[in-house]
Structures are given as C-alpha cells and as structure tokens.
Scaffold this motif. Structure first.
Motif, PDB file in Angstrom:
ATOM      1  N   ARG A 176       0.614  -3.725   3.827  1.00  0.00           N
ATOM      2  CA  ARG A 176      -0.243  -4.725   3.171  1.00  0.00           C
ATOM      3  C   ARG A 176       0.019  -4.766   1.676  1.00  0.00           C
ATOM      4  NH1 ARG A 176      -5.419  -5.678   5.406  1.00  0.00           N
ATOM      5  NH2 ARG A 176      -5.980  -6.526   3.349  1.00  0.00           N
ATOM      6  N   GLU A 188     -10.649  -0.333   0.162  1.00  0.00           N
ATOM      7  CA  GLU A 188      -9.306   0.033   0.636  1.00  0.00           C
ATOM      8  C   GLU A 188      -8.437   0.524  -0.517  1.00  0.00           C
ATOM      9  OE1 GLU A 188      -9.168  -3.159   4.352  1.00  0.00           O
ATOM     10  OE2 GLU A 188      -8.466  -3.728   2.366  1.00  0.00           O
ATOM     11  N   ARG A 189      -8.559  -0.123  -1.661  1.00  0.00           N
ATOM     12  CA  ARG A 189      -7.802   0.339  -2.829  1.00  0.00           C
ATOM     13  C   ARG A 189      -8.252   1.734  -3.256  1.00  0.00           C
ATOM     14  NH1 ARG A 189      -7.488  -4.990  -6.824  1.00  0.00           N
ATOM     15  NH2 ARG A 189      -6.645  -6.444  -5.271  1.00  0.00           N
ATOM     16  N   ALA A 194       0.835  -1.194   0.000  1.00  0.00           N
ATOM     17  CA  ALA A 194       0.000   0.000   0.000  1.00  0.00           C
ATOM     18  C   ALA A 194       0.877   1.255   0.000  1.00  0.00           C
ATOM     19  CB  ALA A 194      -0.924  -0.014   1.221  1.00  0.00           C
ATOM     20  N   LEU A 243      -5.967  -6.273  -0.677  1.00  0.00           N
ATOM     21  CA  LEU A 243      -6.846  -5.209  -0.201  1.00  0.00           C
ATOM     22  C   LEU A 243      -8.214  -5.277  -0.862  1.00  0.00           C
ATOM     23  CD1 LEU A 243      -4.232  -2.316  -0.388  1.00  0.00           C
ATOM     24  CD2 LEU A 243      -5.045  -3.433   1.692  1.00  0.00           C
TER      25      LEU A 243
END
Length: 258
Positions: free
Chosen positions: A134, A143-144, A93, A139
């Motif tokens: 992460r 979240e992305r 991330a 994800l």
C-alpha cells in the motif's frame, strides 16, 4: 542501568522545558512517562534518544556518555518513534519500514536479504504484513502509526522510545500495541496519555510536571489519587481489581490540595 539521565535541563528562549530531571532506565523494563501537556515529556524523550542535546546535564548509555556516540551509533542502539513523524514522500508501507535499517547500512554493507527479513518480521509484528504494498498516502493515521512502530522494530535496537504511540489508534490496537511493547525483549520508554495504560502495562512510571520530575516508581505507588489531583488537576479514585493493579476512575475536578 541502560540509560541514566543526570540533571537534564532544556530551555526554549525564556521557557524551561526540563528543569534538572534525573532518572534511570533499567534494562528490560517498560518505563512510562506521564504528565500534562507541556510538562516536558517530548523534550525528555528526544534527549534520551540522542536526537537533541540538553542545555545542562547529560545522558549515559550503559555508563558511556550518549553524546560521545555518532547519530548512526546511537540509532543502532536506540530507536525513537516520534509523536508527529510523517513523510510526504511517495513510498509503500514496506519501503517506509525499510528505512529503519538505515543505521546498519553503508557502502560496504548494502541492503540485503537479512534486512528484508527484518522488515517483513516487523510488519508482521504490528499486523501490517498484508498492507506492505500500500502507498503511504493512502493509509489511515492509525495504520501509519503502526508502521512507525514497525520501522523502530526493523531498526533492531536495544531500546525503543515512543512518544504517545497510541495516538490515532482505536482501543483494540492501543491495547494490542502496548501488550506487544510489554512482551518484547527490549527496554521500552513510552510517553503515555492514558494513566490507566501506564498503570496496566508499565513496570515503573515517571511523572513530569512543569518540566520537573514529580514522581518515579511502581505504578500503584506513583499514580496515587493525591498525586493525580496535584499534577493533572482532576479528581481520581483508585479501584482495586483483585490481584491485578488498581484501575483509575476520574472525576470532573480535583479537590483543593492541602
């Protein structure tokens, strides 16, 4: 004005995606762009960002033709969060957000502590700091999506353009993201699917219909029951909400336009 679009026309074969759209984007405002699917929202945003060029018309950034800037120069001023911005690369991330620093880097100006600080701050703003390690592929869609916004924030632009940024987000994160966009000391242009979000968060709203600009102005002035019926083909009723902006309640079908 930060951005000015003059008579933008965009064609795709025999299909007209945008048809002579002219509008301005004022410094520091939140401009929402709304319209049915296929109305030209994504085409307009891609041209305003400099990602694509119009077949006719032009865009100016603070009075200068946007087309005169290199992609790197434009990216230092304008960040675009696309609706379908995915990657198949294996990265964390943190690494995904760090890509937002690319327009500021060169052989003489490599990635350094200032860039890392910008990445960390962007992750914290979208509440993703705890997931920095992460892997992207693990994800969720929501979240992305928040990381795409963080990447734009790490870019440190003057203008952030977002194409339906609340896709894949639950209602809590939809509202938190739009409230964040509203608070940022940036100029925001966002294509929104939810008209109540546009009514609540935007300073002004641009309504597109079949590639043409149908309305532009304050949310309560533009998102009228009559215009919603005409453009979106649904019945709508505006409900006063005290000192706040009205809420929009929808019916199943629109009355016949007279």
């Amino acid at each position: 004005m930060m951005l000015e679009a003059h008579e933008l026309t965009r064609l795709a074969g025999r299909r007209t995606l945008l048809d002579g759209v002219s509008l301005d984007v004022r410094a520091g405002e939140f401009l929402a762009v709304v319209g049915p699917n296929g109305s030209g929202k994504s085409s307009l945003l891609s041209i305003l960002s400099g990602l694509r060029t119009p077949d006719r018309g032009h865009v100016c950034l603070e009075g200068a033709p946007l087309a005169s800037l290199s992609r790197r120069q434009a990216a230092q001023r304008i960040a675009l969060v696309q609706q379908q911005a995915e990657t198949e690369q294996h990265m964390t991330a943190w690494d995904a957000v760090a890509l937002g620093r690319t327009p500021h880097l060169s052989l003489l100006r490599p990635f350094g502590p200032t860039d890392a600080k910008a990445v960390d701050a962007a992750l914290d703003v979208v509440d993703m700091g705890a997931m920095r390690a992460r892997q992207w592929q693990t994800l969720s869609g929501g979240e992305r999506q928040r990381l795409h916004v963080a990447r734009a924030l790490a870019q440190e632009p003057d203008i952030i353009i977002l194409d339906e940024p609340t896709n894949h987000l639950d209602i809590q994160h939809q509202l938190e993201l739009l409230a964040l966009m509203r608070r940022l000391p940036k100029t925001i242009v966002a294509a929104l699917h939810d008209l109540n979000h546009a009514m609540t968060f935007a300073d002004r709203v641009a309504v597109l219909q079949q590639g043409r600009l149908e309305g532009l102005g304050a949310p309560a002035d533009v998102l009228t029951a009559r215009r919603i019926a005409k453009v979106f083909k649904v019945e709508a009723r505006l409900i006063p909400d005290g000192a706040a902006r009205p809420l929009i309640a929808f019916g199943v079908s629109a009355p016949a336009a007279g």
